[in-house]
Design a protein around this motif. Structure first.
Motif, mmCIF file in Angstrom:
data_model
loop_
_atom_site.group_PDB
_atom_site.id
_atom_site.type_symbol
_atom_site.label_atom_id
_atom_site.label_comp_id
_atom_site.label_asym_id
_atom_site.label_seq_id
_atom_site.Cartn_x
_atom_site.Cartn_y
_atom_site.Cartn_z
ATOM 1 N N MET A 156 68.083 7.912 2.800
ATOM 2 C CA MET A 156 66.643 8.149 2.659
ATOM 3 C C MET A 156 65.982 6.954 1.997
ATOM 4 S SD MET A 156 64.906 10.801 3.679
ATOM 5 C CE MET A 156 63.768 12.132 3.358
ATOM 6 N N ALA A 157 66.612 6.566 0.857
ATOM 7 C CA ALA A 157 66.057 5.415 0.137
ATOM 8 C C ALA A 157 66.138 4.163 1.008
ATOM 9 C CB ALA A 157 66.821 5.185 -1.163
ATOM 10 N N THR A 158 67.284 4.090 1.741
ATOM 11 C CA THR A 158 67.475 2.941 2.630
ATOM 12 C C THR A 158 66.395 2.894 3.701
ATOM 13 O OG1 THR A 158 69.777 3.609 2.411
ATOM 14 C CG2 THR A 158 69.310 1.670 3.752
ATOM 15 N N THR A 159 66.142 4.041 4.303
ATOM 16 C CA THR A 159 65.131 4.115 5.348
ATOM 17 C C THR A 159 63.766 3.652 4.832
ATOM 18 O OG1 THR A 159 66.326 6.028 6.190
ATOM 19 C CG2 THR A 159 64.119 5.606 7.087
ATOM 20 N N LEU A 160 63.434 4.192 3.667
ATOM 21 C CA LEU A 160 62.134 3.830 3.101
ATOM 22 C C LEU A 160 62.052 2.330 2.838
ATOM 23 C CD1 LEU A 160 61.407 6.754 0.625
ATOM 24 C CD2 LEU A 160 60.044 6.035 2.596
ATOM 25 N N SER A 161 63.093 1.802 2.234
ATOM 26 C CA SER A 161 63.051 0.391 1.891
ATOM 27 C C SER A 161 63.045 -0.470 3.155
ATOM 28 C CB SER A 161 64.233 0.055 0.965
ATOM 29 O OG SER A 161 65.114 -0.861 1.553
ATOM 30 N N GLN A 162 63.727 0.036 4.158
ATOM 31 C CA GLN A 162 63.704 -0.704 5.423
ATOM 32 C C GLN A 162 62.306 -0.753 6.014
ATOM 33 O OE1 GLN A 162 66.308 0.645 8.467
ATOM 34 N NE2 GLN A 162 68.028 -0.656 7.821
ATOM 35 N N SER A 163 61.665 0.419 6.078
ATOM 36 C CA SER A 163 60.329 0.432 6.661
ATOM 37 C C SER A 163 59.364 -0.379 5.800
ATOM 38 C CB SER A 163 59.838 1.875 6.824
ATOM 39 O OG SER A 163 59.328 2.363 5.615
ATOM 40 N N ALA A 164 59.651 -0.372 4.494
ATOM 41 C CA ALA A 164 58.817 -1.178 3.606
ATOM 42 C C ALA A 164 59.010 -2.659 3.923
ATOM 43 C CB ALA A 164 59.175 -0.891 2.153
ATOM 44 N N ARG A 165 60.266 -3.034 4.176
ATOM 45 C CA ARG A 165 60.543 -4.441 4.508
ATOM 46 C C ARG A 165 59.876 -4.838 5.819
ATOM 47 N NH1 ARG A 165 65.861 -4.325 2.876
ATOM 48 N NH2 ARG A 165 66.678 -4.432 4.989
ATOM 49 N N VAL A 166 59.962 -3.908 6.776
ATOM 50 C CA VAL A 166 59.335 -4.180 8.066
ATOM 51 C C VAL A 166 57.829 -4.382 7.889
ATOM 52 C CG1 VAL A 166 58.680 -3.110 10.251
ATOM 53 C CG2 VAL A 166 61.065 -3.016 9.476
ATOM 54 N N ARG A 167 57.248 -3.506 7.087
ATOM 55 C CA ARG A 167 55.808 -3.610 6.878
ATOM 56 C C ARG A 167 55.470 -4.928 6.176
ATOM 57 N NH1 ARG A 167 55.035 1.449 5.025
ATOM 58 N NH2 ARG A 167 55.093 0.726 2.875
ATOM 59 N N ALA A 168 56.337 -5.311 5.239
ATOM 60 C CA ALA A 168 56.101 -6.558 4.514
ATOM 61 C C ALA A 168 56.167 -7.750 5.475
ATOM 62 C CB ALA A 168 57.129 -6.711 3.393
ATOM 63 N N ARG A 169 57.196 -7.738 6.323
ATOM 64 C CA ARG A 169 57.334 -8.830 7.302
ATOM 65 C C ARG A 169 56.101 -8.881 8.195
ATOM 66 N NH1 ARG A 169 61.088 -12.124 9.041
ATOM 67 N NH2 ARG A 169 60.137 -12.075 11.097
ATOM 68 N N ARG A 170 55.678 -7.706 8.605
ATOM 69 C CA ARG A 170 54.511 -7.608 9.458
ATOM 70 C C ARG A 170 53.283 -8.209 8.772
ATOM 71 N NH1 ARG A 170 52.520 -4.823 13.877
ATOM 72 N NH2 ARG A 170 50.354 -4.321 13.457
ATOM 73 N N ASP A 171 53.127 -7.842 7.511
ATOM 74 C CA ASP A 171 51.976 -8.361 6.769
ATOM 75 C C ASP A 171 52.039 -9.879 6.619
ATOM 76 O OD1 ASP A 171 51.016 -5.847 6.591
ATOM 77 O OD2 ASP A 171 51.590 -5.495 4.508
ATOM 78 N N VAL A 172 53.267 -10.379 6.473
ATOM 79 C CA VAL A 172 53.412 -11.830 6.353
ATOM 80 C C VAL A 172 52.967 -12.509 7.641
ATOM 81 C CG1 VAL A 172 55.120 -13.687 6.244
ATOM 82 C CG2 VAL A 172 55.226 -11.815 4.587
ATOM 83 N N THR A 173 53.386 -11.947 8.766
ATOM 84 C CA THR A 173 52.988 -12.514 10.058
ATOM 85 C C THR A 173 51.468 -12.472 10.230
ATOM 86 O OG1 THR A 173 55.066 -11.726 10.992
ATOM 87 C CG2 THR A 173 53.352 -12.398 12.540
ATOM 88 N N ILE A 174 50.881 -11.346 9.883
ATOM 89 C CA ILE A 174 49.429 -11.212 9.977
ATOM 90 C C ILE A 174 48.751 -12.258 9.102
ATOM 91 C CG2 ILE A 174 47.493 -9.709 9.314
ATOM 92 C CD1 ILE A 174 49.127 -7.324 10.309
ATOM 93 N N GLU A 175 49.269 -12.410 7.903
ATOM 94 C CA GLU A 175 48.708 -13.396 6.987
ATOM 95 C C GLU A 175 48.807 -14.806 7.579
ATOM 96 O OE1 GLU A 175 46.990 -13.153 4.381
ATOM 97 O OE2 GLU A 175 47.062 -15.194 3.597
ATOM 98 N N HIS A 176 49.990 -15.125 8.156
ATOM 99 C CA HIS A 176 50.157 -16.444 8.780
ATOM 100 C C HIS A 176 49.160 -16.634 9.908
ATOM 101 C CE1 HIS A 176 54.575 -17.164 7.319
ATOM 102 N NE2 HIS A 176 53.671 -17.433 6.391
ATOM 103 N N ALA A 177 48.999 -15.609 10.709
ATOM 104 C CA ALA A 177 48.060 -15.703 11.828
ATOM 105 C C ALA A 177 46.659 -16.023 11.317
ATOM 106 C CB ALA A 177 48.057 -14.393 12.617
ATOM 107 N N LEU A 178 46.268 -15.376 10.245
ATOM 108 C CA LEU A 178 44.917 -15.595 9.709
ATOM 109 C C LEU A 178 44.771 -16.982 9.088
ATOM 110 C CD1 LEU A 178 44.123 -12.078 8.241
ATOM 111 C CD2 LEU A 178 43.269 -13.136 10.345
ATOM 112 N N VAL A 179 45.853 -17.453 8.472
ATOM 113 C CA VAL A 179 45.809 -18.811 7.918
ATOM 114 C C VAL A 179 45.568 -19.811 9.050
ATOM 115 C CG1 VAL A 179 47.215 -20.633 6.873
ATOM 116 C CG2 VAL A 179 47.236 -18.332 5.886
ATOM 117 N N HIS A 180 46.285 -19.606 10.171
ATOM 118 C CA HIS A 180 46.088 -20.506 11.316
ATOM 119 C C HIS A 180 44.682 -20.363 11.884
ATOM 120 C CE1 HIS A 180 50.064 -22.172 11.484
ATOM 121 N NE2 HIS A 180 50.652 -20.995 11.575
ATOM 122 N N ALA A 181 44.226 -19.127 11.978
ATOM 123 C CA ALA A 181 42.877 -18.904 12.516
ATOM 124 C C ALA A 181 41.846 -19.618 11.655
ATOM 125 C CB ALA A 181 42.581 -17.403 12.562
#
Lengths: 218, 218
Positions: free
Chosen positions: A1-26
């Motif tokens: 359970m904890a693993t699942t949560l932390s995984q989805s949290a990591r995925v969301r974090a990675r996603r946010d990083v990509t979004i942030e990079h995209a905006l920096v380029h924009a």
DNA sequence: GTCTATATGTTGATAGAC
DNA sequence: GTCTATCAACATATAGAC
């Protein structure tokens, strides 16, 4: 359970990083070539991915503009706040914020154009993205009220009308500077160097009736 | 010989008519959807011809923008001149022209954006297309000089700096009005209705030292 | 001289394989 | 999540009919 949560949290974090990079380029594209030059393909190219992949992060080009708008508003708010935090609330902070505003517009001309003009046909910023700017507006409004209470400005300055006049001055200076002499510095620009005079003009316009009255000591 | 000349003259005339039509359509697009929405295809579509054919009249999209820019400048110059022709040269005409300027910007918001901001990435108007605006600028400059000579304004108003301040006020009012309340009328707009106050502020800022001095009779 | 036809490369966007 | 494939619309350009 904890693993699942932390995984989805990591995925969301990675996603946010990509979004942030995209905006920096924009933002970089906006700075280099203007707001109209932002394209999904160009952002994807700079991110090292294909254009369709970007649609997993943003539903449309307009949503990228909206995120850019929000980002720009957040940045200008932070800049103005940082530049005026040591100033005394009231007239002094109003003037410090105003100067900071023009300075920021010259540092980020592309973003400023996106925020204060409407260079993209069909793009209207969402209410959400507008929020930080309302906050800054409120702070300004309050400083004007304080200035009036302090006797630094006439009661006419404590009004939406006066706020708008201030916006007119600042956006007018910024837009003329950007359109006519985009590469000048704040101090050298033929328009940006009018900032202090414009603020003087504004202050004199709202001069309290007791003309020569000194501000009381505290 | 005469036939040849008259024929080529007719051809040139037809050509000019087509060019004029193209620009009328381009201006309509600008009014409807903003400057960034002008495309060769859309103009051609409205003209009832294929896009490639338009390239016989304009070498590039940028050249269409340049022609639009020239056209816009000519129109605003004519509008301002018409609105201020009955005003007395000097301060009165300065104020009449200034008000006309804001009015025109609200009538033609798209064209105004093209003229006073830089909404098209990479497009810089040619010196030629700029010419009419310089003429208007000169007339303004002269009216300010006259106003100073008449004792209506302090000598500080007879300067490039004062001219720029006036441009800042007018472009600021127009741009804020267009960005925040594009559909308002001149009288109802929360920014455009600041025009008179802004001009008062400008005049007061350049008030001649002999404060209450009346303008001499002629 | 003006048009149509055609071609290249780019854009925003969607569908679907992996 | 990333990709390929695909679409319509766009800017630009050339060839050639009339």
């Amino acid at each position: 359970m904890a693993t699942t949560l932390s995984q989805s949290a990591r995925v969301r974090a990675r996603r946010d990083v990509t979004i942030e990079h995209a905006l920096v380029h924009a933002q970089a594209i906006v700075t280099e070539q203007g707001a109209g030059a932002v394209t999904v393909s160009e952002i994807a190219r700079r991110l090292g991915m294909r254009a369709p992949s970007l649609y997993k992060y943003f539903p449309s080009l307009h949503s990228i503009y909206d995120a850019l708008f929000a980002r720009g508003n957040a940045r200008v708010t932070a800049f103005v706040q940082a530049a005026s935090q040591d100033a005394e609330p009231g007239l002094e902070r109003t003037l410090a914020s105003a100067r900071a505003m023009v300075r920021w517009s010259m540092q980020e001309p592309g973003l400023a154009a996106l925020l204060y003009w409407r260079p993209i046909p069909g793009f209207v910023p969402s209410e959400e993205s507008f929020a930080p700017s309302r906050q800054m507006w409120e702070q300004w409004r309050e400083d004007l009220r304080t200035a009036v209470r302090d006797g630094d400005l006439a009661s006419s300055a404590d009004s939406e009308r006066a706020m708008r006049m201030l916006t007119v001055l600042l956006s007018g200076i910024s837009s003329q500077q950007m359109a006519n002499q985009p590469d000048a510095s704040y101090d050298d620009g033929v328009f940006s160097s009018l900032t202090d005079e414009a603020l003087e003009m504004f202050v004199r316009h709202h001069q309290p009736s007791g003309n020569t009255r000194e501000k009381e000591a505290r």
